[in-house]
Structure formats: structure tokens, C-alpha cells
Design an enzyme around this catalytic site. Structure first.
Site, mmCIF file in Angstrom:
data_model
loop_
_atom_site.group_PDB
_atom_site.id
_atom_site.type_symbol
_atom_site.label_atom_id
_atom_site.label_comp_id
_atom_site.label_asym_id
_atom_site.label_seq_id
_atom_site.Cartn_x
_atom_site.Cartn_y
_atom_site.Cartn_z
ATOM 1 N N TYR A 1 0.971 -1.312 -0.044
ATOM 2 C CA TYR A 1 0.022 0.079 -0.053
ATOM 3 C C TYR A 1 0.836 1.371 -0.113
ATOM 4 O O TYR A 1 0.705 2.336 -0.883
ATOM 5 C CB TYR A 1 -0.929 -0.097 1.099
ATOM 6 C CG TYR A 1 -1.662 1.179 1.459
ATOM 7 C CD1 TYR A 1 -2.894 1.177 0.494
ATOM 8 C CD2 TYR A 1 -1.507 2.165 2.214
ATOM 9 C CE1 TYR A 1 -3.814 2.293 0.799
ATOM 10 C CE2 TYR A 1 -2.305 3.231 2.559
ATOM 11 C CZ TYR A 1 -3.336 3.575 1.506
ATOM 12 O OH TYR A 1 -4.296 4.645 1.833
ATOM 13 N N LYS B 1 1.303 4.400 -2.816
ATOM 14 C CA LYS B 1 0.845 5.713 -2.507
ATOM 15 C C LYS B 1 2.253 6.806 -3.052
ATOM 16 O O LYS B 1 1.885 7.880 -3.406
ATOM 17 C CB LYS B 1 0.530 5.951 -1.089
ATOM 18 C CG LYS B 1 -0.800 5.287 -0.839
ATOM 19 C CD LYS B 1 -1.835 5.836 -1.891
ATOM 20 C CE LYS B 1 -3.394 5.259 -1.559
ATOM 21 N NZ LYS B 1 -4.462 5.929 -2.445
#
Length: 263
Positions: free
Chosen positions: A159, A163
Site C-alpha cells: 500500500y 501511494k
């Protein structure tokens, strides 16, 4: 001598169209806020029902909105959406997912799901809408990253990488489309009460630890991200591009979770 701008109109979006990809949580609040400042909002979501619900909420408040279904994992649909709504002045996209696992426990199927939704779809949205906006005289693209683009914890590896990747895509797009009047920026929230964080909220210790990590001592609400979106979509940020706006309650400003004695 130049004339003084009408600062009362700095955040107004009258006569402009904003496309918001993601009809729930942060996306819903962003759409409501943009409409409240005069924008006609196109609400796009994989769930047409969700998009229609957000569009209806805008209409109930006197705004103008249109709902449409969009699968951001379908390249043809994203390209078609950019062609259809390329005359908009702003694009805001919020879709993301997370699989909380240590890297050694990840399956490649899980890796692909997180990377495809969080990063690949962002790449497609940015480049197709960037091209369309450039051809139509400019516009503002606002993506949603996270504090995890800068600080991490165990179980957030994939994740966090997506990002951080989004931040770099935004910077590159800002450089490539800037001469055509297209601005590309990223909002980086801290810990927000959304469906993505339900697991955390259900664990009292985890919930409290996250709340006390920020300088404000609490979680944020989706509506507290809306102001950043309006700012980046409006003329208030006319010379802002390639940047990341942290809306994290001071999370990334604080070193550690311990307050030492000062006397």
C-alpha cells in the site's frame, strides 16, 4: 499597476465541471464540497447506485450533478471517460484498497489487486485526463495518496509503495502537462474514518494508538479532506502543482509516540 483580484471568488467554481471518481467516503464529501462552491459535478463510481446516491445528495442541496458508472481497472472505460469529460476543469480520484499483511505473507494475487487499483488506475486516470485537459486549455488533477507515502509500519509495504508511486506520478505529470496549464497535485490524509479503516476502529488499543499519534489527538473525518480538494481544484491554488498536501493532523510532523518531560 495590476488590478486587485476579487478574493471573494477565490474558491468559487461557478460554470466549471469537476469529475470525482469515487462516490463514497472522501469522494462523496469532495463532491458535495465542490458542488457547494458552484461546480457541476460528475460523480463516477464502479457502483452506479453509489454514484447516483451522491449525485442525489448534491441535488438535494441545490447543486447540479450527474452520475456515471466507471471501472477504473478497465483501460477502455477510463480513456472513454477522459474523452467524454475532457472539457471539465478538475478531476479528483480517491479509489484505493489495502491488504494489511507483512511482505513475506503476501500472495502475488493480493499484490496485483492493490497495485492495479491504487497505482495502475491512477496512472491511467492522470495520463488520459491530463492529455484531455491539456488539449482543452488546462485543468486541475487531484489524487489521493496517504501519509504512508512518507512513513510506514509493518503490514503496509505494498500500500505504501503505491501511494509513494502516486506522488511521483503526480510530480512527473505536473512537469509534463504544466506548459499546457494542467496542474497535478496530491492530497495525503492521515488516519480517516472510512470503510478502509473499519478493522482498526474495532480494535480499541489500535484505535487509541492511532488517535494519539497525531498532534490533534484524534482521527479525521472524510469531510475534513474536502477543503483541500476545493483549494486544489480552484483558482486559490493557481500556482500550486507537483506538490503533496498533507492533511494528517500533524501525524508526519511528530517524531515518535512519546512526549518526553520538558522540565
Amino acid at each position: 499597476m495590476t488590478s486587485t483580484p476579487d478574493y471573494s471568488q477565490l474558491f468559487r467554481l461557478d460554470g466549471r465541471t469537476a469529475v470525482v471518481v469515487g462516490a463514497g467516503g472522501i469522494g462523496r464529501e469532495a463532491a458535495l464540497a465542490l458542488a457547494a462552491h458552484g461546480a457541476r459535478v460528475v460523480v463516477a463510481d464502479l457502483s452506479l447506485d453509489a454514484a447516483q446516491a451522491t449525485a442525489a445528495a448534491i441535488a438535494e442541496r441545490g447543486g447540479i450533478a450527474e452520475a456515471t458508472r466507471l471501472d477504473v481497472l478497465d483501460d477502455a472505460e477510463v480513456e472513454a471517460a477522459a474523452e467524454r469529460f475532457g472539457d471539465a476543469s478538475a478531476l479528483v480520484f480517491t479509489a484505493a484498497m489495502n491488504v494489511r499483511k507483512r511482505m513475506e505473507d503476501y500472495t502475488m494475487e493480493e499484490y496485483d489487486r492493490v497495485v492495479n487499483l491504487n497505482l495502475r488506475s491512477s496512472f491511467q486516470l492522470i495520463r488520459h485526463f491530463g492529455k484531455a485537459f491539456a488539449a482543452n486549455g488546462g485543468g486541475s488533477i487531484v489524487g489521493f495518496a496517504s501519509i504512508r507515502a512518507q512513513v510506514v509500519e509493518p503490514g503496509q509495504g505494498v500500500y505504501a509503495a503505491t501511494k509513494a508511486g502516486l506522488v511521483q506520478l503526480a510530480k512527473t505529470a505536473a512537469a509534463e502537462f504544466g506548459a499546457q496549464g494542467v496542474r497535478v497535485n496530491v492530497v495525503a490524509p492521515g488516519i480517516v474514518e472510512t470503510p478502509l479503516t473499519v478493522q482498526i476502529k474495532q480494535d480499541e488499543e489500535w484505535d487509541r494508538a492511532y488517535a494519539t499519534k497525531s498532534a490533534l489527538g484524534r482521527w479525521s473525518r472524510p469531510d475534513e479532506l474536502a477543503g483541500a480538494v476545493v483549494y486544489l481544484a480552484s483558482e486559490a491554488s493557481s500556482f500550486v502543482t507537483g506538490t503533496t498536501l498533507f492533511v494528517d493532523g500533524g501525524w508526519t510532523a511528530i517524531d515518535g509516540r512519546f512526549t518526553p518531560p520538558t522540565a
